[in-house]
Design an enzyme around this catalytic site. Sequence first.
Site, PDB file in Angstrom:
ATOM      1  CG  HIS A 222     162.112 221.486  46.276  1.00  0.00           C
ATOM      2  ND1 HIS A 222     160.643 221.591  46.484  1.00  0.00           N
ATOM      3  CD2 HIS A 222     162.536 220.964  47.536  1.00  0.00           C
ATOM      4  CE1 HIS A 222     161.291 220.762  48.272  1.00  0.00           C
ATOM      5  NE2 HIS A 222     162.673 220.946  48.141  1.00  0.00           N
TER       6      HIS A 222
ATOM      7  CD  GLU B 194     186.185 221.436  44.374  1.00  0.00           C
ATOM      8  OE1 GLU B 194     185.543 222.736  43.768  1.00  0.00           O
ATOM      9  OE2 GLU B 194     187.035 220.968  43.507  1.00  0.00           O
TER      10      GLU B 194
ATOM     11  CD  GLU C 161     187.980 223.574  38.344  1.00  0.00           C
ATOM     12  OE1 GLU C 161     187.826 222.925  38.760  1.00  0.00           O
ATOM     13  OE2 GLU C 161     188.608 225.173  37.828  1.00  0.00           O
TER      14      GLU C 161
ATOM     15  CB  CYS D 205     198.370 238.240  32.376  1.00  0.00           C
ATOM     16  SG  CYS D 205     196.707 237.530  31.308  1.00  0.00           S
TER      17      CYS D 205
ATOM     18  NE  ARG E 290     200.102 235.314  37.350  1.00  0.00           N
ATOM     19  CZ  ARG E 290     200.009 234.963  38.605  1.00  0.00           C
ATOM     20  NH1 ARG E 290     199.525 234.197  39.589  1.00  0.00           N
ATOM     21  NH2 ARG E 290     198.980 236.742  39.299  1.00  0.00           N
TER      22      ARG E 290
ATOM     23  CD1 TRP F 190     192.191 232.510  31.480  1.00  0.00           C
ATOM     24  CD2 TRP F 190     191.249 235.406  31.904  1.00  0.00           C
ATOM     25  NE1 TRP F 190     191.084 233.176  31.259  1.00  0.00           N
ATOM     26  CE2 TRP F 190     190.477 233.878  31.956  1.00  0.00           C
ATOM     27  CE3 TRP F 190     191.300 236.883  31.962  1.00  0.00           C
ATOM     28  CZ2 TRP F 190     189.521 234.275  32.350  1.00  0.00           C
ATOM     29  CZ3 TRP F 190     190.253 236.464  32.436  1.00  0.00           C
ATOM     30  CH2 TRP F 190     188.859 235.709  32.101  1.00  0.00           C
TER      31      TRP F 190
ATOM     32  CG  ASN G 290     198.483 240.150  35.876  1.00  0.00           C
ATOM     33  OD1 ASN G 290     197.267 240.030  35.760  1.00  0.00           O
ATOM     34  ND2 ASN G 290     199.279 239.326  37.291  1.00  0.00           N
ATOM     35  N   GLY G 291     196.029 242.140  34.833  1.00  0.00           N
ATOM     36  CA  GLY G 291     194.923 243.423  34.743  1.00  0.00           C
ATOM     37  C   GLY G 291     194.818 244.753  34.263  1.00  0.00           C
TER      38      GLY G 291
ATOM     39  CE  LYS H 152     188.598 221.006  40.646  1.00  0.00           C
ATOM     40  NZ  LYS H 152     188.568 221.809  41.502  1.00  0.00           N
TER      41      LYS H 152
ATOM     42  CE  LYS I  39     196.342 225.920  41.500  1.00  0.00           C
ATOM     43  NZ  LYS I  39     195.159 225.533  41.466  1.00  0.00           N
TER      44      LYS I  39
HETATM   45  C1  AGP Z   1     189.763 225.739  40.839  1.00  0.00           C
HETATM   46  O1  AGP Z   1     189.462 224.425  40.549  1.00  0.00           O
HETATM   47  C2  AGP Z   1     189.221 227.001  40.676  1.00  0.00           C
HETATM   48  N1  AGP Z   1     190.051 226.981  39.466  1.00  0.00           N
HETATM   49  C3  AGP Z   1     188.613 228.000  41.134  1.00  0.00           C
HETATM   50  O2  AGP Z   1     187.646 227.532  41.071  1.00  0.00           O
HETATM   51  C4  AGP Z   1     189.688 228.723  42.168  1.00  0.00           C
HETATM   52  O3  AGP Z   1     188.715 227.991  43.115  1.00  0.00           O
HETATM   53  C5  AGP Z   1     188.878 230.084  42.437  1.00  0.00           C
HETATM   54  O4  AGP Z   1     189.473 230.841  41.444  1.00  0.00           O
HETATM   55  C6  AGP Z   1     188.994 230.171  43.606  1.00  0.00           C
HETATM   56  O5  AGP Z   1     190.276 230.676  43.680  1.00  0.00           O
HETATM   57  P1  AGP Z   1     191.925 230.534  45.494  1.00  0.00           P
HETATM   58  O6  AGP Z   1     191.826 229.885  46.107  1.00  0.00           O
HETATM   59  O7  AGP Z   1     193.081 231.353  44.462  1.00  0.00           O
HETATM   60  O8  AGP Z   1     191.364 232.088  45.512  1.00  0.00           O
END
Ligand code: AGP
Length: 586
Positions: free
Chosen positions: A482, A459, A466, A2, A27, A75, A99-100, A463, A581
Amino acid sequence: MCGIVGIISKHDVVEKIVSGLEMLEYRGYDSAGVAVIDQDGVIDRVRAVGKLQNLKSALNDQPIKGFIGIGHTRWATHGKATVANSHPILSKTVCVVHNGIIENCKELKFELQKDGYQFLTDTDTEVVAHLLQQQLDRGKSPREAFRYMLATVSGTYAFAVLFESSPHTLFVARRRSPLVLGFGEDICVASDTTALSGLSQEVIYLDDNEYAEISLSSVEIFNGNYELIKKDKVPIPESTIHTGKGGYDYYMLKEIMEQGSTLRHTMQHLSIPDNLFDDVSRILILACGTSYYAGMTARYWFEEYLHIPTDVEIASEYRYRKAIVQPNTLVVVITQSGETIDTLEALDYVRSNYNCRVLAISNVKNSAVSRMADYILYTDTGTEVGVASTKTFTAQLAVLASMAVHNNEFLLRELRNMPLLIEEVLSMQAQIKSLASSIVDVNSVLFLGRSSLYPIALEGALKLKEVSYIHAEGFAAGEIKHGPIALIDDTVPVICLCPYDSMFEKMSSNIQVALARGKRMLILTDAEGATRLPGEITKLIVPSVHPVFSALLYVVPLQMLAYYTALMRGNDVDKPRNLAKSVTVE
Ligand code: AGP
């Protein structure tokens, strides 16, 4: 998650609030809203579900005006993305953006309902609005009501509140969610400084439990004991001023393509603190998501070149374990945003229970983590707008690698060469785009890597899921036999990271094992590796790289692959569904 904005001005604030929200949309984008106190002294608000564009259309249909106002981009935590649940949340003469998470909202709701306050939303925030209104109804002033509310709610928050009975003053507060005051022609408040660029020249960062009463003529800041405190204004950091998409369709592609220069910039401005590793017998890395994968990669480097045993922990799990931190541990916290609550809470756990030095790696100047660490190293990439981290990940790797090989001139030279190699990969855009077309319709993709390319497989999978919403998993290649091998059939593409390095033979065997069960495989390798791998398999041949730093190179084509796959699936690449984000809720 948010984003909140508040502005007090001598002119109408609505357009400026919406521009601020535009900068904060990363956000959260489940819904958005604006409220002002109009010229009759009454609160007017407009809200819309979905991205900010919908709010803009709603404001065209139903314009509102005022010299003081608040805005929110949501959010969703409590309650679905509906208009009713959109902020600002109203109770008769009080309006709140938040926000929170209010953790005691159930108990408070019960009490307020008994007192006759009617709840119209599923949000936790509504208790805040009614609590303030209840205090006003009992004859308290806005200041008394606000202080009572702060003392009554538990959980995390950044608030901005409008009171009709105090039409020239904005009340704001923070605990664990970021909030910054901006000073220019107008007085502003926002979740971060990006929303203030263009509006403010100087800022004051509020710290936890501080609150402020803001009007055009005075800004009063109070600490948690409600004592008036003085805080200095600082110039707005330049790196938060972002300059648009630079001709690209999406920030994500712009940020991928920038990685040569962001890496150079980060390394040029990096200064590893002297004696950082003196007396260090253990390193503990805390992080989440992509930053956690950067930490996993660093473990290989730290153990090999610093000879220091290294643990890497998912921050959200770590804080709820009775974890033991050994004496002489250096804690390394990695967080792009510097605001991830899981990471900050894990750090808080370590800080409260153990005496150890903390180094933070962040991309955001003056973020919360910078105030909790002994040392801070910045990934100097400029603001990353795309929700999926790309350029900040490679910059995190560059910082971590620099720490690991800081005493090794030869490897430092190799590391400084990485931007050039990355730029070579970036020029392979067309080829990577065509590979994306081969996975655009699949249901699931597996990524395999070994050693420091194992976290890169993770990663790559993160990606892809996401931004494309395709199910993807990363595995240590040696581990598939395994269990995960059961997932492989002719429909499941397997993407293997296989440079010609000391793991090549082992990786080749893993490839054969996978190939015997499925037929869709893509191998990322170098020229030497390509000559030794079966000819019929699709390959992407990337430049050969010093094996220590292959992680930095191999992640780049995976980012591009995710980008193009998502684009072909018609997704909003910069704002993938359900994500935000900056993750400021647990
Ligand atoms: C990355 O593509 C993500 N959106 C997410 O995993 C991110 O890396 C994670 O939320 C950690 O965020 P930060 O690095 O701001 O702490």
